[in-house]
Design a protein around this motif. Structure first.
Motif, PDB file in Angstrom:
ATOM      1  N   THR A 151       0.877  -1.346   0.051  1.00 31.93           N
ATOM      2  CA  THR A 151       0.177   0.047  -0.014  1.00 31.93           C
ATOM      3  C   THR A 151       1.018   1.325  -0.096  1.00 31.93           C
ATOM      4  O   THR A 151       0.380   2.487  -0.364  1.00 31.93           O
ATOM      5  N   GLU A 152       2.091   1.216   0.355  1.00 34.99           N
ATOM      6  CA  GLU A 152       2.902   2.463   0.393  1.00 34.99           C
ATOM      7  C   GLU A 152       3.272   2.751  -1.148  1.00 34.99           C
ATOM      8  O   GLU A 152       3.842   1.893  -1.634  1.00 34.99           O
ATOM      9  N   ARG A 153       3.434   3.886  -1.398  1.00 35.54           N
ATOM     10  CA  ARG A 153       3.745   4.234  -2.899  1.00 35.54           C
ATOM     11  C   ARG A 153       5.367   4.529  -2.816  1.00 35.54           C
ATOM     12  O   ARG A 153       5.896   5.588  -2.634  1.00 35.54           O
ATOM     13  N   ASP A 154       6.451   3.478  -2.367  1.00 37.14           N
ATOM     14  CA  ASP A 154       7.883   3.619  -2.430  1.00 37.14           C
ATOM     15  C   ASP A 154       8.498   2.829  -3.389  1.00 37.14           C
ATOM     16  O   ASP A 154       7.727   2.904  -4.444  1.00 37.14           O
ATOM     17  N   TRP A 155       9.517   2.695  -3.391  1.00 34.89           N
ATOM     18  CA  TRP A 155      10.397   2.088  -4.505  1.00 34.89           C
ATOM     19  C   TRP A 155       9.888   1.022  -5.312  1.00 34.89           C
ATOM     20  O   TRP A 155       9.880   0.579  -6.201  1.00 34.89           O
ATOM     21  N   PHE A 156       8.889   0.156  -4.551  1.00 35.07           N
ATOM     22  CA  PHE A 156       8.387  -1.175  -5.150  1.00 35.07           C
ATOM     23  C   PHE A 156       7.588  -0.654  -6.321  1.00 35.07           C
ATOM     24  O   PHE A 156       7.686  -1.212  -7.396  1.00 35.07           O
ATOM     25  N   TRP A 157       6.582   0.310  -6.252  1.00 32.92           N
ATOM     26  CA  TRP A 157       5.587   0.484  -7.224  1.00 32.92           C
ATOM     27  C   TRP A 157       6.283   1.626  -8.310  1.00 32.92           C
ATOM     28  O   TRP A 157       5.953   1.602  -9.465  1.00 32.92           O
ATOM     29  N   LYS A 158       7.371   2.250  -7.766  1.00 35.69           N
ATOM     30  CA  LYS A 158       8.224   3.214  -8.875  1.00 35.69           C
ATOM     31  C   LYS A 158       8.842   2.236  -9.894  1.00 35.69           C
ATOM     32  O   LYS A 158       8.967   2.866 -11.184  1.00 35.69           O
ATOM     33  N   TYR A 159       9.229   1.185  -9.725  1.00 35.28           N
ATOM     34  CA  TYR A 159      10.003   0.343 -10.596  1.00 35.28           C
ATOM     35  C   TYR A 159       9.219  -0.776 -10.956  1.00 35.28           C
ATOM     36  O   TYR A 159       9.780  -1.607 -11.828  1.00 35.28           O
ATOM     37  N   TYR A 160       8.014  -1.151 -10.319  1.00 38.19           N
ATOM     38  CA  TYR A 160       7.285  -2.197 -10.684  1.00 38.19           C
ATOM     39  C   TYR A 160       7.112  -2.314 -12.075  1.00 38.19           C
ATOM     40  O   TYR A 160       6.940  -3.518 -12.730  1.00 38.19           O
ATOM     41  N   PRO A 161       6.553  -1.570 -13.070  1.00 35.76           N
ATOM     42  CA  PRO A 161       6.275  -1.539 -14.360  1.00 35.76           C
ATOM     43  C   PRO A 161       7.360  -2.255 -15.160  1.00 35.76           C
ATOM     44  O   PRO A 161       7.306  -3.059 -16.107  1.00 35.76           O
ATOM     45  N   TYR A 162       8.653  -1.902 -14.949  1.00 36.39           N
ATOM     46  CA  TYR A 162       9.741  -2.348 -15.530  1.00 36.39           C
ATOM     47  C   TYR A 162       9.988  -3.880 -15.219  1.00 36.39           C
ATOM     48  O   TYR A 162      10.806  -4.197 -16.061  1.00 36.39           O
ATOM     49  N   VAL A 163       9.541  -4.257 -14.087  1.00 37.30           N
ATOM     50  CA  VAL A 163       9.739  -5.863 -14.208  1.00 37.30           C
ATOM     51  C   VAL A 163       8.354  -6.703 -14.154  1.00 37.30           C
ATOM     52  O   VAL A 163       8.364  -7.623 -14.557  1.00 37.30           O
ATOM     53  N   ALA A 164       7.511  -5.960 -14.044  1.00 31.93           N
ATOM     54  CA  ALA A 164       6.084  -6.585 -13.942  1.00 31.93           C
ATOM     55  C   ALA A 164       5.618  -6.922 -15.732  1.00 31.93           C
ATOM     56  O   ALA A 164       5.351  -8.092 -15.957  1.00 31.93           O
ATOM     57  N   LEU A 198      10.952 -14.877 -13.752  1.00 32.51           N
ATOM     58  CA  LEU A 198      11.880 -15.435 -12.289  1.00 32.51           C
ATOM     59  C   LEU A 198      12.355 -13.998 -11.622  1.00 32.51           C
ATOM     60  O   LEU A 198      12.355 -13.755 -10.530  1.00 32.51           O
ATOM     61  N   LEU A 199      12.851 -13.112 -12.529  1.00 31.40           N
ATOM     62  CA  LEU A 199      13.436 -11.883 -12.107  1.00 31.40           C
ATOM     63  C   LEU A 199      12.275 -10.811 -11.418  1.00 31.40           C
ATOM     64  O   LEU A 199      12.355 -10.258 -10.206  1.00 31.40           O
ATOM     65  N   LEU A 243       7.669 -16.612  -3.070  1.00 30.11           N
ATOM     66  CA  LEU A 243       7.113 -16.487  -4.420  1.00 30.11           C
ATOM     67  C   LEU A 243       8.460 -16.784  -5.206  1.00 30.11           C
ATOM     68  O   LEU A 243       8.554 -17.221  -6.551  1.00 30.11           O
ATOM     69  N   ALA A 244       9.801 -16.386  -5.017  1.00 27.86           N
ATOM     70  CA  ALA A 244      10.730 -16.509  -5.870  1.00 27.86           C
ATOM     71  C   ALA A 244      11.015 -17.891  -5.870  1.00 27.86           C
ATOM     72  O   ALA A 244      11.858 -18.277  -6.897  1.00 27.86           O
ATOM     73  N   MET A 245      10.621 -18.679  -4.944  1.00 33.81           N
ATOM     74  CA  MET A 245      11.202 -20.095  -5.323  1.00 33.81           C
ATOM     75  C   MET A 245      10.162 -20.910  -6.173  1.00 33.81           C
ATOM     76  O   MET A 245      10.492 -21.399  -7.223  1.00 33.81           O
TER      77      MET A 245
END
Length: 535
Positions: free
Chosen positions: A52-65, A91-92, A125-127
């Motif tokens: 729910t926090e708008r931190d680095w996770f959502w900032k770079y999310y589109p580039y990996v998702a 996997l990444l 989930l990485a596994m």
């Protein structure tokens, strides 16, 4: 709020459309949809509710998702010799999610078991991503392709979706039963993986773990009050489905490993798989989407030292600015009427006493203490002897140069055995909610360990403890790498000091890790006498 719901609705629709494209244009057998729906719908929707926090996770999310979701769709609709490399994009993405789970954990540490369940689900989930790549690339891990694929499903449902769901349950309910259920359900995914690899007996043992955990969680869910009647019944149905699926799992293990029943993988896919996918995951996700309970974790805000590593040796000021660890022990609510006056004198005039210490490492911890000694000799911090013979601890009390520590009334107590520094501790104090705490910082390489102790008079002696009896208390042992986050360590300590018949003091310092005792230090504290006092 309305805009947020609209964005969420669009987000869900996009991922459902992706899933439909992957299925409609795929010629793969229908069971493959069980994994694809988790990858393209359940995972992104749950991430939206968890992060729910708008931190680095959502900032770079589109580039990996976006590459990851594209890779999953392509893996379903086309087949090329590059399938394994394309699957690596997924996997990444799962590794990126795992890093976020680790970051969430490092912001809190070993506290709030319900949040730890969510953290571990993100890491697990990485596994699942790794097993998915192994299946697509045809990597031989010693199992059939079908078992490799089933293991990937296992880490998406039992090891990702389930921990997040039980984490949200923990935000609404806390009890010993819940804690043990979480421990069983978080350990079970790894035990299942080990059992599949090495032993059917281990696999059966993991199923027993699941049975215990599921029974406890299902019972809790049926007792809970939720935000609405609709949510209550959706989640009751979702979690009750687990009772059926775990029964199928036990029958399958008994069939496959011991030949007691005839349960095939096809039967498991049709009933166990579909129940988990549709009833548990889908109905559960819809139920939680109606109202995600907020986290009860509140970051601690007490003042902490910014001194790191051996910096303290360079920043010590003059000797003699303080003669004791506390200017006035009465600020902690301790007086000569409740504890021995000699104890008060020790804390207010520490240099008037000589310390003799005997260190006792508990037997099970001695190998770890031996390995740590190679580090402690270099850092000169928590550099305790490995032997139990009594030794004299010498040292002095210093002041810090002005403005180097944000805490108040800081003094440095350096203790040595011979030429070896044992402790360099920075003593201070702080008040929270009208309660005064002793705030002790131990500088470590690139970090600081802080012990927050509460003082209490016990039988004319004085007890200092980091054990938390009040959820609103600051007590605990923490590690900080910056001035924002505190990592709660699984450590507890209690220091009890009392006057002996001979007019001296004795003290016992006990420490636990995960509530298991690992260190005891016995102190004999001798008052020097007026003729030996320093001027």
């Amino acid at each position: 709020m309305k805009e947020s719901l609209q964005r969420m609705r669009k987000f869900v629709i996009i991922h459902i459309l992706l899933f439909m494209v992957a299925i409609v244009f795929s010629d793969a057998p229908w069971p493959y949809a069980l994994l694809v729906v988790a990858q393209l719908v359940y995972i992104p929707v749950l991430l939206r509710m968890v992060c729910t926090e708008r931190d680095w996770f959502w900032k770079y999310y589109p580039y990996v998702a976006i590459p990851a979701y594209t890779a999953v769709v392509l893996g379903q609709v086309v087949s090329t010799r590059w399938d394994g490399w394309i699957a690596t994009l997924y996997l990444l993405f799962t590794v990126y999610i795992a890093l976020y789970g680790i970051t969430r954990f490092l912001r809190r540490g070993f506290t709030n078991v319900e949040e730890f369940a969510i953290d571990l689900g993100l890491v697990y989930l990485a596994m699942g991503g790794g097993w998915y790549v192994a299946f697509v690339a045809g990597i031989d891990l010693g199992f059939s392709p079908l078992l490799t694929w089933l293991t990937a499903i296992h880490f998406h449902y039992s090891a990702f979706i389930l921990p997040i769901f039980i984490g949200w349950i923990g935000r609404l309910h806390r009890s010993i039963l819940y804690r043990w259920a979480v421990a069983a359900l978080l350990a079970a995914p790894m035990i299942v993986a080990v059992g599949i690899t090495f032993s059917r007996w281990i696999e059966m043992f993991s199923v027993l773990f699941y049975i215990y955990g599921f029974c406890a969680i299902i019972w809790i869910v049926w007792q809970l009050s939720f935000a609405s009647s609709l949510q209550k019944w959706l989640l009751r149905i979702a979690f009750s489905a687990l009772a059926v699926t775990i029964t199928f799992s036990m029958l399958y293990v008994l069939s496959n490993g011991f030949g007691l029943f005839s349960v095939t993988i096809d039967f498991m896919l049709r009933f166990h798989g579909v129940l988990n996918c549709v009833i548990f995951a889908l109905v559960g996700a819809i139920g939680w989407s109606l109202d995600v309970p907020p986290s009860s974790f509140v970051p601690l805000t007490f003042p902490r030292s910014g001194i790191r590593g051996r910096q303290v040796a360079e920043k010590i000021g003059q000797v003699g600015g303080h003669r004791g660890l506390s200017d006035e022990l009465s600020v902690y609510g301790v007086s000569s009427g409740s504890v021995s006056p000699l104890i008060i004198r020790f804390y207010e005039h520490t240099l008037d006493f000589r310390l003799y210490a005997s260190t006792h490492w508990h037997r099970w911890f001695k190998p770890f203490a031996f390995l740590y000694s190679f580090i402690s000799k270099r850092t000169q911090q928590i550099n305790l002897p490995l032997y139990s013979d009594a030794v004299e601890m010498t040292g002095n009390i210093f002041t810090l140069d002005e403005g180097l520590d944000e805490r108040e009334k800081v003094r440095v107590w350096e203790r040595k055995v011979g030429e070896q520094t044992i402790f360099t501790a920075l003593y201070s104090q702080h008040k929270t909610n009208e309660r005064m705490y002793m705030n002790i910082a131990l500088p470590l390489p690139y970090s600081t360990m802080t012990g927050i102790l509460e003082l209490q008079a016990v039988d004319e002696g004085l007890q200092l403890t980091s054990k938390r009896t009040d959820p609103a208390s600051d007590t605990g042992v923490y590690l900080s790498f910056n001035n924002r986050d505190l990592f709660t360590l699984p450590l507890q300590e209690t220091f009890f000091i009392q006057e002996t018949e001979k007019g001296n003091l004795k003290a016992t310092h006990e420490m636990w890790i995960f509530s298991i005792p690992f260190l005891t230090i016995d102190y004999s504290i001798v008052y020097k006498g007026a003729d030996e006092k320093r001027g």
